[in-house]
Motif scaffolding. Structure first.
Motif, PDB file in Angstrom:
ATOM      1  N   GLU A   8      26.632 -56.299  47.593  1.00 32.05           N
ATOM      2  CA  GLU A   8      26.687 -57.193  46.505  1.00 32.05           C
ATOM      3  C   GLU A   8      25.287 -58.047  46.489  1.00 32.05           C
ATOM      4  O   GLU A   8      24.325 -57.900  47.222  1.00 32.05           O
ATOM      5  N   LYS A   9      25.227 -58.334  45.349  1.00 31.77           N
ATOM      6  CA  LYS A   9      23.981 -59.156  45.019  1.00 31.77           C
ATOM      7  C   LYS A   9      23.930 -60.360  46.217  1.00 31.77           C
ATOM      8  O   LYS A   9      25.017 -61.093  46.169  1.00 31.77           O
ATOM      9  N   ILE A  10      22.763 -60.531  46.756  1.00 31.90           N
ATOM     10  CA  ILE A  10      22.734 -61.573  47.756  1.00 31.90           C
ATOM     11  C   ILE A  10      22.108 -62.880  47.197  1.00 31.90           C
ATOM     12  O   ILE A  10      22.943 -63.847  47.543  1.00 31.90           O
ATOM     13  N   ASN A  11      21.228 -62.932  46.378  1.00 31.36           N
ATOM     14  CA  ASN A  11      21.203 -64.263  45.926  1.00 31.36           C
ATOM     15  C   ASN A  11      21.726 -64.573  44.336  1.00 31.36           C
ATOM     16  O   ASN A  11      21.241 -64.168  43.221  1.00 31.36           O
ATOM     17  N   LYS A  12      23.081 -65.132  44.544  1.00 34.09           N
ATOM     18  CA  LYS A  12      23.671 -65.168  43.396  1.00 34.09           C
ATOM     19  C   LYS A  12      23.426 -66.394  42.813  1.00 34.09           C
ATOM     20  O   LYS A  12      23.233 -67.551  43.521  1.00 34.09           O
ATOM     21  N   SER A  13      23.305 -66.513  41.443  1.00 31.89           N
ATOM     22  CA  SER A  13      23.004 -67.528  40.713  1.00 31.89           C
ATOM     23  C   SER A  13      23.919 -68.753  40.798  1.00 31.89           C
ATOM     24  O   SER A  13      25.266 -68.428  40.716  1.00 31.89           O
ATOM     25  N   LYS A  14      23.877 -70.130  40.544  1.00 34.79           N
ATOM     26  CA  LYS A  14      24.638 -71.014  40.986  1.00 34.79           C
ATOM     27  C   LYS A  14      25.478 -71.228  39.610  1.00 34.79           C
ATOM     28  O   LYS A  14      24.715 -71.083  38.598  1.00 34.79           O
ATOM     29  N   ILE A  15      26.489 -71.363  39.584  1.00 32.90           N
ATOM     30  CA  ILE A  15      27.503 -71.712  38.294  1.00 32.90           C
ATOM     31  C   ILE A  15      27.306 -72.802  37.778  1.00 32.90           C
ATOM     32  O   ILE A  15      27.405 -73.809  38.390  1.00 32.90           O
ATOM     33  N   ARG A  16      26.766 -72.786  36.386  1.00 34.01           N
ATOM     34  CA  ARG A  16      26.438 -74.136  35.619  1.00 34.01           C
ATOM     35  C   ARG A  16      27.667 -74.429  34.926  1.00 34.01           C
ATOM     36  O   ARG A  16      28.105 -73.784  34.141  1.00 34.01           O
ATOM     37  N   VAL A  17      28.335 -75.460  35.761  1.00 36.60           N
ATOM     38  CA  VAL A  17      29.459 -75.875  34.904  1.00 36.60           C
ATOM     39  C   VAL A  17      29.497 -76.848  33.638  1.00 36.60           C
ATOM     40  O   VAL A  17      28.227 -77.505  33.509  1.00 36.60           O
ATOM     41  N   GLY A  18      30.322 -77.046  32.884  1.00 38.31           N
ATOM     42  CA  GLY A  18      30.202 -77.831  31.633  1.00 38.31           C
ATOM     43  C   GLY A  18      29.272 -77.275  30.812  1.00 38.31           C
ATOM     44  O   GLY A  18      28.651 -77.881  29.900  1.00 38.31           O
ATOM     45  N   ARG A  19      29.101 -76.016  30.409  1.00 33.19           N
ATOM     46  CA  ARG A  19      28.351 -75.358  29.298  1.00 33.19           C
ATOM     47  C   ARG A  19      28.915 -74.563  28.283  1.00 33.19           C
ATOM     48  O   ARG A  19      28.697 -73.561  28.002  1.00 33.19           O
ATOM     49  N   GLY A  20      30.269 -75.079  27.995  1.00 30.39           N
ATOM     50  CA  GLY A  20      30.859 -74.457  26.849  1.00 30.39           C
ATOM     51  C   GLY A  20      32.050 -73.782  27.335  1.00 30.39           C
ATOM     52  O   GLY A  20      32.215 -73.305  28.651  1.00 30.39           O
ATOM     53  N   ILE A  21      33.139 -73.611  26.239  1.00 32.82           N
ATOM     54  CA  ILE A  21      34.315 -72.675  26.433  1.00 32.82           C
ATOM     55  C   ILE A  21      34.105 -71.306  27.079  1.00 32.82           C
ATOM     56  O   ILE A  21      34.670 -70.924  28.098  1.00 32.82           O
ATOM     57  N   GLY A  22      33.115 -70.664  26.744  1.00 35.30           N
ATOM     58  CA  GLY A  22      32.731 -69.173  26.631  1.00 35.30           C
ATOM     59  C   GLY A  22      32.464 -68.981  28.311  1.00 35.30           C
ATOM     60  O   GLY A  22      32.518 -67.779  28.678  1.00 35.30           O
ATOM     61  N   SER A  23      31.767 -70.022  29.093  1.00 32.27           N
ATOM     62  CA  SER A  23      31.284 -69.765  30.346  1.00 32.27           C
ATOM     63  C   SER A  23      32.517 -69.650  31.299  1.00 32.27           C
ATOM     64  O   SER A  23      32.591 -69.278  32.321  1.00 32.27           O
ATOM     65  N   GLY A  24      34.039 -70.492  30.939  1.00 38.32           N
ATOM     66  CA  GLY A  24      35.057 -70.172  31.792  1.00 38.32           C
ATOM     67  C   GLY A  24      34.901 -71.499  32.565  1.00 38.32           C
ATOM     68  O   GLY A  24      36.086 -71.833  33.293  1.00 38.32           O
ATOM     69  N   LYS A  25      33.809 -72.113  32.648  1.00 33.67           N
ATOM     70  CA  LYS A  25      33.859 -73.398  33.668  1.00 33.67           C
ATOM     71  C   LYS A  25      33.446 -74.789  32.368  1.00 33.67           C
ATOM     72  O   LYS A  25      32.397 -75.453  32.661  1.00 33.67           O
ATOM     73  N   GLY A  26      34.071 -74.631  31.160  1.00 38.44           N
ATOM     74  CA  GLY A  26      33.303 -75.757  30.525  1.00 38.44           C
ATOM     75  C   GLY A  26      34.371 -76.990  30.375  1.00 38.44           C
ATOM     76  O   GLY A  26      35.413 -77.053  31.094  1.00 38.44           O
ATOM     77  N   LYS A  27      34.294 -77.737  29.563  1.00 37.40           N
ATOM     78  CA  LYS A  27      35.031 -79.034  29.253  1.00 37.40           C
ATOM     79  C   LYS A  27      35.256 -79.627  30.627  1.00 37.40           C
ATOM     80  O   LYS A  27      34.538 -80.448  30.727  1.00 37.40           O
ATOM     81  N   THR A  28      36.242 -79.243  31.375  1.00 36.72           N
ATOM     82  CA  THR A  28      36.459 -80.074  32.466  1.00 36.72           C
ATOM     83  C   THR A  28      35.872 -79.661  33.700  1.00 36.72           C
ATOM     84  O   THR A  28      36.049 -80.215  34.773  1.00 36.72           O
ATOM     85  N   SER A  29      34.921 -78.688  33.607  1.00 34.27           N
ATOM     86  CA  SER A  29      34.233 -78.096  34.631  1.00 34.27           C
ATOM     87  C   SER A  29      34.888 -77.639  35.889  1.00 34.27           C
ATOM     88  O   SER A  29      34.390 -78.220  37.112  1.00 34.27           O
ATOM     89  N   GLY A  30      36.328 -77.106  35.659  1.00 33.81           N
ATOM     90  CA  GLY A  30      36.868 -76.937  36.837  1.00 33.81           C
ATOM     91  C   GLY A  30      37.395 -77.905  37.622  1.00 33.81           C
ATOM     92  O   GLY A  30      38.007 -77.861  38.766  1.00 33.81           O
ATOM     93  N   ARG A  31      37.455 -79.131  37.173  1.00 32.09           N
ATOM     94  CA  ARG A  31      38.028 -80.187  37.898  1.00 32.09           C
ATOM     95  C   ARG A  31      39.586 -80.665  37.753  1.00 32.09           C
ATOM     96  O   ARG A  31      39.787 -81.591  38.276  1.00 32.09           O
ATOM     97  N   GLY A  32      40.301 -79.862  36.818  1.00 36.09           N
ATOM     98  CA  GLY A  32      41.566 -80.197  36.573  1.00 36.09           C
ATOM     99  C   GLY A  32      41.473 -81.211  35.208  1.00 36.09           C
ATOM    100  O   GLY A  32      40.457 -81.384  34.487  1.00 36.09           O
ATOM    101  N   VAL A  33      42.540 -82.072  35.138  1.00 35.87           N
ATOM    102  CA  VAL A  33      42.382 -83.033  34.063  1.00 35.87           C
ATOM    103  C   VAL A  33      42.748 -84.407  34.485  1.00 35.87           C
ATOM    104  O   VAL A  33      43.418 -84.680  35.404  1.00 35.87           O
ATOM    105  N   LYS A  34      41.948 -85.289  33.865  1.00 39.54           N
ATOM    106  CA  LYS A  34      41.825 -86.963  34.059  1.00 39.54           C
ATOM    107  C   LYS A  34      42.004 -87.124  35.529  1.00 39.54           C
ATOM    108  O   LYS A  34      41.885 -86.399  36.514  1.00 39.54           O
ATOM    109  N   GLY A  35      42.407 -88.317  35.978  1.00 35.60           N
ATOM    110  CA  GLY A  35      42.551 -88.802  37.237  1.00 35.60           C
ATOM    111  C   GLY A  35      41.112 -89.332  37.769  1.00 35.60           C
ATOM    112  O   GLY A  35      40.339 -88.612  37.744  1.00 35.60           O
TER     113      GLY A  35
END
Length: 150
Positions: A8-35
């Motif tokens: 596997e690739k050893i130096n994996k690049s850090k996931i940049r959260v909050g960079r749009g819907i297409g990234s899969g980690k957009g909008k709430t950045s994987g934190r769920g909703v509110k609270g």
């Protein structure tokens, strides 16, 4: 171009959260909703929802002084027991180093104190840091000696 290895690739690049819907980690950045946990700057490690936390329910106990010296205590009856078991030789000079080597006292102890509980039959020579009056009397009555280190 061929790969040198199939790992596997050893130096994996850090996931940049909050960079749009297409990234899969957009909008709430994987934190769920509110609270509270979705907000930044939240630290609720030992919070138990208003219940009295465990660390406050338990009583405070103990105190470890910084300048605590570990003193190994040895009674005369114990010395006699070791001589009877042939663990110690009554001709040897009994000191902290010998006792540590034979694992009769803790290796972390810095001083050795001889106490006078019990009786001793053999004449022994002891080298210790501290000794009780009764221990000194009992040893000298038999003709043994005790050297106190300063």
């Amino acid at each position: 171009m061929t790969k040198l290895n199939n790992r596997e690739k050893i130096n994996k690049s850090k996931i940049r959260v909050g960079r749009g819907i297409g990234s899969g980690k957009g909008k709430t950045s994987g934190r769920g909703v509110k609270g509270q946990k979705s907000r930044s700057g939240v630290a609720i490690k030992s919070f138990e929802g208003g219940q009295m936390p465990l660390y406050r329910r338990l009583p405070k106990r103990g105190f470890n002084p910084i300048l605590n010296e570990k003193i190994a205590i040895l009674n005369l009856e114990k010395i006699q027991l070791y001589i009877n078991k042939k663990t110690l030789n009554s001709n040897d000079i009994i000191n902290a180093e010998l006792l540590k080597k034979l694992k009769l006292i803790n290796k972390n102890s810095t001083k050795l104190k001889i106490l006078g509980t019990g009786n001793i039959k053999d004449k022994v020579n002891i080298e210790a840091n501290l000794a009780s009056k009764s221990a000194v009397e009992k040893l000298e009555k038999l003709g043994g000696s005790i050297q106190l280190k300063k």
